[in-house]
Design a protein around this motif. Structure first.
Motif, PDB file in Angstrom:
ATOM      1  N   ASN A  22     -30.616  -8.344 -24.865  1.00 55.90           N
ATOM      2  CA  ASN A  22     -29.936  -8.991 -25.986  1.00 55.90           C
ATOM      3  C   ASN A  22     -30.120 -10.501 -25.906  1.00 55.90           C
ATOM      4  O   ASN A  22     -29.881 -11.104 -24.858  1.00 55.90           O
ATOM      5  CB  ASN A  22     -28.439  -8.655 -25.965  1.00 55.90           C
ATOM      6  N   VAL A  23     -30.533 -11.106 -26.993  1.00 56.84           N
ATOM      7  CA  VAL A  23     -30.761 -12.549 -27.006  1.00 56.84           C
ATOM      8  C   VAL A  23     -29.422 -13.270 -26.899  1.00 56.84           C
ATOM      9  O   VAL A  23     -28.533 -13.090 -27.740  1.00 56.84           O
ATOM     10  CB  VAL A  23     -31.505 -12.984 -28.282  1.00 56.84           C
ATOM     11  N   ASN A  57     -31.049 -19.523 -27.276  1.00 57.80           N
ATOM     12  CA  ASN A  57     -32.329 -20.006 -27.786  1.00 57.80           C
ATOM     13  C   ASN A  57     -32.443 -21.471 -27.401  1.00 57.80           C
ATOM     14  O   ASN A  57     -31.598 -22.286 -27.786  1.00 57.80           O
ATOM     15  CB  ASN A  57     -32.413 -19.840 -29.304  1.00 57.80           C
ATOM     16  N   SER A 113     -43.796  -8.660 -27.766  1.00 55.63           N
ATOM     17  CA  SER A 113     -42.533  -8.058 -27.336  1.00 55.63           C
ATOM     18  C   SER A 113     -42.483  -8.010 -25.812  1.00 55.63           C
ATOM     19  O   SER A 113     -43.426  -8.406 -25.130  1.00 55.63           O
ATOM     20  CB  SER A 113     -42.394  -6.638 -27.913  1.00 55.63           C
ATOM     21  N   ASP A 125     -38.056  -6.756 -28.953  1.00 55.42           N
ATOM     22  CA  ASP A 125     -38.792  -7.839 -29.625  1.00 55.42           C
ATOM     23  C   ASP A 125     -38.016  -9.149 -29.616  1.00 55.42           C
ATOM     24  O   ASP A 125     -38.486 -10.156 -30.150  1.00 55.42           O
ATOM     25  CB  ASP A 125     -39.157  -7.444 -31.053  1.00 55.42           C
ATOM     26  N   ALA A 126     -36.821  -9.163 -29.012  1.00 53.20           N
ATOM     27  CA  ALA A 126     -36.014 -10.381 -28.868  1.00 53.20           C
ATOM     28  C   ALA A 126     -35.784 -11.059 -30.214  1.00 53.20           C
ATOM     29  O   ALA A 126     -35.870 -12.295 -30.329  1.00 53.20           O
ATOM     30  CB  ALA A 126     -36.664 -11.346 -27.879  1.00 53.20           C
ATOM     31  N   ASP A 127     -35.493 -10.279 -31.237  1.00 51.85           N
ATOM     32  CA  ASP A 127     -35.231 -10.789 -32.594  1.00 51.85           C
ATOM     33  C   ASP A 127     -36.445 -11.479 -33.203  1.00 51.85           C
ATOM     34  O   ASP A 127     -36.313 -12.311 -34.107  1.00 51.85           O
ATOM     35  CB  ASP A 127     -34.031 -11.757 -32.605  1.00 51.85           C
ATOM     36  N   GLY A 128     -37.638 -11.168 -32.693  1.00 53.03           N
ATOM     37  CA  GLY A 128     -38.857 -11.739 -33.257  1.00 53.03           C
ATOM     38  C   GLY A 128     -39.143 -13.143 -32.738  1.00 53.03           C
ATOM     39  O   GLY A 128     -38.398 -13.718 -31.959  1.00 53.03           O
ATOM     40  N   LYS A 131     -36.308 -18.027 -25.003  1.00 50.80           N
ATOM     41  CA  LYS A 131     -35.182 -17.151 -25.284  1.00 50.80           C
ATOM     42  C   LYS A 131     -34.640 -16.612 -23.966  1.00 50.80           C
ATOM     43  O   LYS A 131     -35.407 -16.216 -23.092  1.00 50.80           O
ATOM     44  CB  LYS A 131     -35.599 -15.988 -26.194  1.00 50.80           C
TER      45      LYS A 131
END
Length: 1137
Positions: A346-347, A350, A619, A635-638, A665
């Motif tokens: 989960n990210v 940032n 990813s 994919d870490a929210d892209g 990230k």
């Protein structure tokens, strides 16, 4: 070497003898030291082959081992001397006298003079003692009778004079059984397979449908039994397949590797290097590709020793009895593969670095501190919890004048420099930066944003592609590799070059230092796909293998050092992660799930001895180490690049991932997110690292701490996709202990009012009183076995009690628990393990014991001689060191279980060698009896404590005293005259717990400074004993008022108290007191208590709770404790103690 490998040597000896390899047989007998062939020895003596006689003996003993050995060599050399005199060869006799016999002059000078005088006689028979000397043949026969008596009496030859009773061709039988098994696992087995080689696993080439019977008539090995002709798989002796991973919590680097379900590495550690390599196909059967979920554990992972030990001691490395193995609760291999909640996916943060991240590394101790190196040569340091970048440094040559001319010219031509690698030293006091141009820079770190220039090394011509820390010869070193096709080793303190390894034919891409047993080595990979291995000896590469993909490859060990992986990408973009069988240099399993054509060089990392991760196809992909199929993809929210760079923190709770547009990230699991929240709204507090980051002053202890802590050195990949700016990473030291607290959700919920957990009723916890032996009065010493399935107690009347838990319906393995009653175990003979006692009452003696790492032996004393017991039979194997003085504490040396530190009641510490029955050193520094001993194999020190309330630190190489300090006793508190002071190392091996009736304290070893202290209030009962939990996150302490307290180890704050009514019946006398406490070696929340009435209780929290209480809230966002002078005076637990 373990018993299984020892048995394998016997099988090989039988095979060689059957095949008539006579010279090789005797060479292996001598080199292994397992079997002394008396017949061969007699023949060589009768034939007068004296050089061969001594060479053969050298595999089992040497001149100065003991008096028997000395007498053996003396008789042989004397006979050789007399024969030369008898032949009137005076020059040869003089040569023998000077070279062979003079060594005995130091032991008996008069005898040597008498032997020398024989040169003056025309016939040595004129000497009265030699008057009956006959001819050479009869003299040799008479001497041989004496030699045989000496050999049989010599303890070094014990159990080595009898070859085991084996059926003919036993090794062939085992190979046939193995081939039969391999054929049964074929995808498309044929009825009559043609087996032509043993070098690779058998597999039938052409499909023909259903399974067929096992092979018959093998042309290589003779007839193979039919399928069904053997018992079920797993019944054939030492190499038993395991049908499924056993759910035993991994015990980390301090545990016995044989408890882990995957195969352990071979002796010597590297692929085929180190000790004598044993037939690897037998030692480590590879899992067939058709059945990747089945693993076959190795019989051992011990280095082959030249000599085994007397008294039946196996050549294992023993832990001191008061250092408990590390475990990672909740992450055992027994968990289902469909539960990747442990993974940080989960990210949570940032960050923007300002330039593209090329390499990242979390601090080994402060696990929210992230070091970053970028494509423009910048280095950044982030506190990811508060999102604060603590510093940013641009690339600059510190001293251009000292740089080589090629570097100066290159920088003038093109000043652009990229970071290829950043890495922390194992203790976090240094970090290294490898650049794409020649240079390595080493900084020292002093907490917060305080970094200082330490070393600048012009390391390689061209780029420095990788960097690692290691500790050969107990000295912290920096290992580099580069475009100039070399690997170099540098002293981390001075920057002087120690070694240069040459042999690669292409730029060296990565390095991965590691060690197994006492063998240090380095794996390296080059851009031509070659893998090589090096010892620190300048003798060239030991192996030469091809990596899958044959281009950019990095290697990494699992955190516990038992499994080797590599990740590589070919020039065509095909990527591979594989696990290696080290002993064979063969790929054991290949993990699936990569994109067919990767867009760059794939990076990977390992965590928790369980998971692999790689950046691929925009990813992060995760695998369970025991399953080749992809576990999950994130994919870490892209916003990720095609092949992102990745790096776990030590605990695997956070994962740093490089992102597009210069981003980073931070992904976390639930524990990681809670850890980040702890520091979310806080500026970085330097006091946090001041407690856990060692200062980089290069004194011998701190250097050793940094060096020896690099026990894993797992090579981990961080690579630039561009072949121009090659980058890499390795040198993971994440099997180190951590002083930080275990952050829990409750501790960070500000809306809750924290309250000490009080346990007053039996229903509030799980407790079990173990079955009693009425002959026992009080429990004096208590310990769990290393396997975690038994408890051993020593009572004050010198009797040992052993409780064993059996397998039950709830668990597939036997394990100590408060939910099931164990059996008070005794061998069929009915004998008891009872210590030798003196004339005085055993109740007045100070009992002590230490348990061997494999739970086979216990060394124990109760005021009399020290006894060595066999834990299976309870038989006394030997006794030694009669009083006075009496032994009061025992600790095995962590690297050599034949060396024991023995604390005495006369205040000395004796360093005793069991094998030669000799005291090697006597340490003097205390004024009263010794009450505690603990070794740190990281710092190479022994810490001692005494009834004088003093703590001393001794160097375990030369046994010199380094530091000493008296405990600060609270004002107005006068300890009793018999007050013990105990010591136990934290799992990080650099801090230790001090237990005294007036206090608990945590000391930093190198400076011998008290960093935390807890003092009960004046009216409280004294502390009777305390111990770390197995993961060093908790401290269990017992008090003489029968209460038990549970503390958070990181700040010595009380989190739970168990009051006497919770476990003592109302009819028990109020005089019953807990005297000793022991922690389970794998379950952090389980402990046992030994009482003054002879009872032993096991405690666990309720299953619904899962832990002992809730830690107090963190004050001011910091996990550091308040100053020692204030600890225990104002905190909430004070009012309650």
């Amino acid at each position: 070497m373990s018993s299984l490998s020892r048995e394998l040597v016997f099988l090989i000896l039988q095979f060689l003898d059957e095949e008539k390899f006579k010279e090789t047989v005797h060479k292996l007998e001598q080199e292994s030291g397992f079997f002394f062939n008396m017949k061969y020895f007699e023949d060589e003596v009768h034939n007068g082959n004296w050089d061969e006689v001594e060479k053969y003996l050298s595999g089992f003993t040497k001149v100065d081992d003991n008096r028997y050995s000395m007498k053996i060599f003396f008789e042989i050399r004397k006979q050789k001397y007399l024969e030369a005199l008898d032949k009137h060869d005076r020059s040869k006799a003089v040569d023998i006298l000077v070279k062979d016999l003079k060594v005995f002059a130091t032991f008996n000078e008069e005898l040597f003079k008498e032997i020398t005088q024989l040169l003056t006689l025309d016939n040595f028979r004129e000497n009265e003692q030699l008057s009956k000397y006959g001819d050479t043949k009869s003299a040799r026969a008479i001497m041989l009778v004496e030699l045989k008596k000496l050999i049989e009496a010599n303890p070094l030859f014990r159990d080595k004079l009898q070859f085991p009773n084996l059926k003919n061709s036993r090794l062939r039988t085992l190979i046939n059984q193995s081939l039969n098994w391999q054929h049964q696992l074929c995808k498309n087995p044929r009825p009559n397979p043609d087996i032509k080689t043993l070098f690779v696993d058998h597999s039938c080439g052409q499909p023909n449908g259903a399974r067929a019977p096992s092979p018959a008539n093998n042309p290589l090995l003779g007839s193979l039994p039919k399928a069904g002709g053997f018992p079920p798989l797993g019944a054939h002796g030492p190499f038993q397949p395991t049908p499924a991973p056993v759910p035993i919590p991994l015990a980390g680097w301090m545990s016995n590797a044989s408890t882990v379900t995957h195969p352990t590495v071979s002796e010597g550690g590297a692929i085929g290097l180190g000790g004598p390599s044993i037939t690897a196909a037998l030692k480590h059967p590879r899992t067939p590709p058709t059945n990747p979920s089945v693993d076959y554990p190795s019989g051992d992972s011990d280095h082959v020793s030249k000599r085994t030990r007397p008294m039946g001691l196996s050549n294992e490395v023993n832990l001191p009895v008061n250092i408990l193995p590390v475990s990672f609760p909740g992450h055992s291999h027994g968990q289902a593969l469909n539960a990747p909640d442990d993974l940080p996916k989960n990210v949570a943060r940032n960050l923007n670095q300002g330039s593209s991240p090329m390499s990242m590394d979390f601090h080994p101790l402060q696990q929210t501190l992230l070091l970053v190196g970028t494509n423009v040569g910048d280095i950044g340091l982030w506190e990811v919890g508060s999102r604060e970048r603590l510093l940013l440094r641009n690339f600059k040559v510190w001293d251009l004048s000292s740089c080589s001319m090629p570097l100066q010219a290159a920088l003038v031509k093109d000043p652009g420099v990229s970071v290829n690698r950043v890495i922390w030293s194992p203790d976090g006091s240094l970090f290294g930066v490898a650049y794409s141009r020649h240079i390595v820079q080493i900084y020292s770190y002093h907490g917060s944003d305080d970094i200082r220039q330490h070393l600048e090394i012009d390391a390689h011509v061209g780029g420095v592609n990788d960097l690692a820390f290691s500790h050969p010869n107990k000295q912290l070193c920096v290992i580099t590799c580069g475009d100039d096709k070399t690997i170099k080793v540098w002293d981390a303190a001075t920057g002087s070059k120690q070694y240069t390894f040459e042999g690669h034919e292409a730029p060296v891409y990565s390095v991965c230092p590691h060690y197994k047993e006492n063998i240090q080595f380095i794996f390296s990979t080059a851009l031509d796909g070659k893998i090589k291995a090096w010892l620190y000896d300048n003798l060239g590469s030991r192996v030469d293998y091809d990596a899958p993909g044959r281009w950019c490859t990095t290697m990494a060990y699992s955190a516990d050092g038992t499994r080797l992986f590599s990740c590589g990408t070919s020039k065509e973009g095909e990527s591979y992660i594989v696990e290696w069988n080290e002993s064979e240099g063969a790929v054991k399993r290949t993990y699936q799930g990569f994109r067919k054509r990767s867009f760059g060089v794939v990076q990977f990392d390992t965590t928790k001895n369980r998971f692999l991760a790689a950046g691929d196809d925009f990813s992060i992909k995760f695998w369970d180490m025991d399953n080749v199929q992809l576990l999950t993809t994130v994919d870490a929210d892209g916003g990720l690049p095609a092949s992102p760079r990745i790096r776990f923190n030590k605990d695997g709770t956070l994962l740093a991932v490089s992102a597009n547009e210069n981003g980073i990230k931070i992904l976390g699991n639930a524990d990681g997110v809670r850890l980040l929240r702890t520091f979310e709204n806080l500026s970085y507090d330097a006091s946090r690292t001041s407690e856990v980051v060692a200062k980089p002053a290069m004194n011998p202890i701190s250097v050793a701490a940094a060096a020896a802590a690099a026990t894993s050195s797992a090579g981990l990949a961080e690579r630039n996709a561009s072949a121009v700016a090659i980058s890499g990473m390795n040198g993971d030291a994440r099997n180190l202990g951590d002083v930080k607290p275990r952050i829990t959700e409750e501790s960070n919920d500000k809306s809750k009012i924290w309250k000490l957990t009080e346990i007053n009723e039996p229903s509030q916890c799980r407790s079990l009183r173990l079955p009693e032996n009425m002959r026992v009065t009080k429990i004096s010493r208590l310990i769990y076995t290393n396997s975690g399935n038994a408890i051993l107690a020593l009572a004050s009347n010198a009797i040992h009690l052993l409780w064993k838990w059996q397998r039950n319906d709830r668990t597939s393995v036997s394990k100590a628990t408060a939910s099931v009653s164990p059996q008070l175990w005794q061998p069929s003979s009915g004998i008891l393990m009872t210590n030798d006692v003196t004339d005085t009452s055993p109740e007045e003696a100070v009992p002590c014991f230490a348990l061997s790492k494999n739970d086979s032996y216990v060394m124990s004393a109760s005021g009399g001689k020290i006894s060595l017991f066999n834990m299976m039979t309870f038989k006394t194997m030997t006794t030694f060191m009669p009083p006075p003085p009496a032994a009061t504490f025992l600790a095995f040396h962590p690297q050599d279980n034949n060396i024991i530190a023995i604390g005495m009641d006369d205040s000395t510490i004796q360093i005793y060698n069991v094998r030669v029955d000799e005291v090697k050193s006597k340490l003097k520094g205390h004024s009263k009896r010794i009450t505690g001993l603990a070794f740190s194999h990281v710092l190479n020190v022994l810490v001692s404590s005494g009834a004088d309330s003093q703590v001393c630190v001794w160097n375990s190489d030369g046994w010199e005293k380094q530091k000493s300090r008296f405990l600060q006793l609270p004002a107005g508190r006068t300890p009793s005259s018999q007050s013990d002071t105990r010591v136990q190392f934290h799992q990080d091996q650099t801090h230790f717990l001090v237990v005294h009736e007036t206090q608990l304290a945590i000391f930093e070893t190198t400076k011998l400074e008290c960093v935390k202290q807890w003092v009960p209030r004046d009216s409280a009962a004294p502390i009777s004993h305390a111990t770390f939990s197995c993961d060093s996150q908790l401290i269990y302490a017992s008090f003489l008022d029968a209460t038990v307290c549970v503390f958070s180890a990181a700040n010595l704050r009380l989190r739970c108290r168990i009051n006497p009514p919770a476990y003592l019946p109302a009819n028990v006398s109020s005089n019953v007191q807990p005297l000793v406490i022991a922690a389970h070696p794998q379950e952090p929340n389980q402990f046992a208590l030994g009482l003054s009435d002879g009872a032993v209780h096991v405690f666990e929290p309720l299953e619904s709770e899962g832990k002992w209480g809730v830690p107090p809230p963190v004050e001011n966002g910091s996990t550091s404790s308040v100053p020692a002078t204030q600890v225990g005076n104002s905190s909430s637990e004070q009012a309650q103690r």
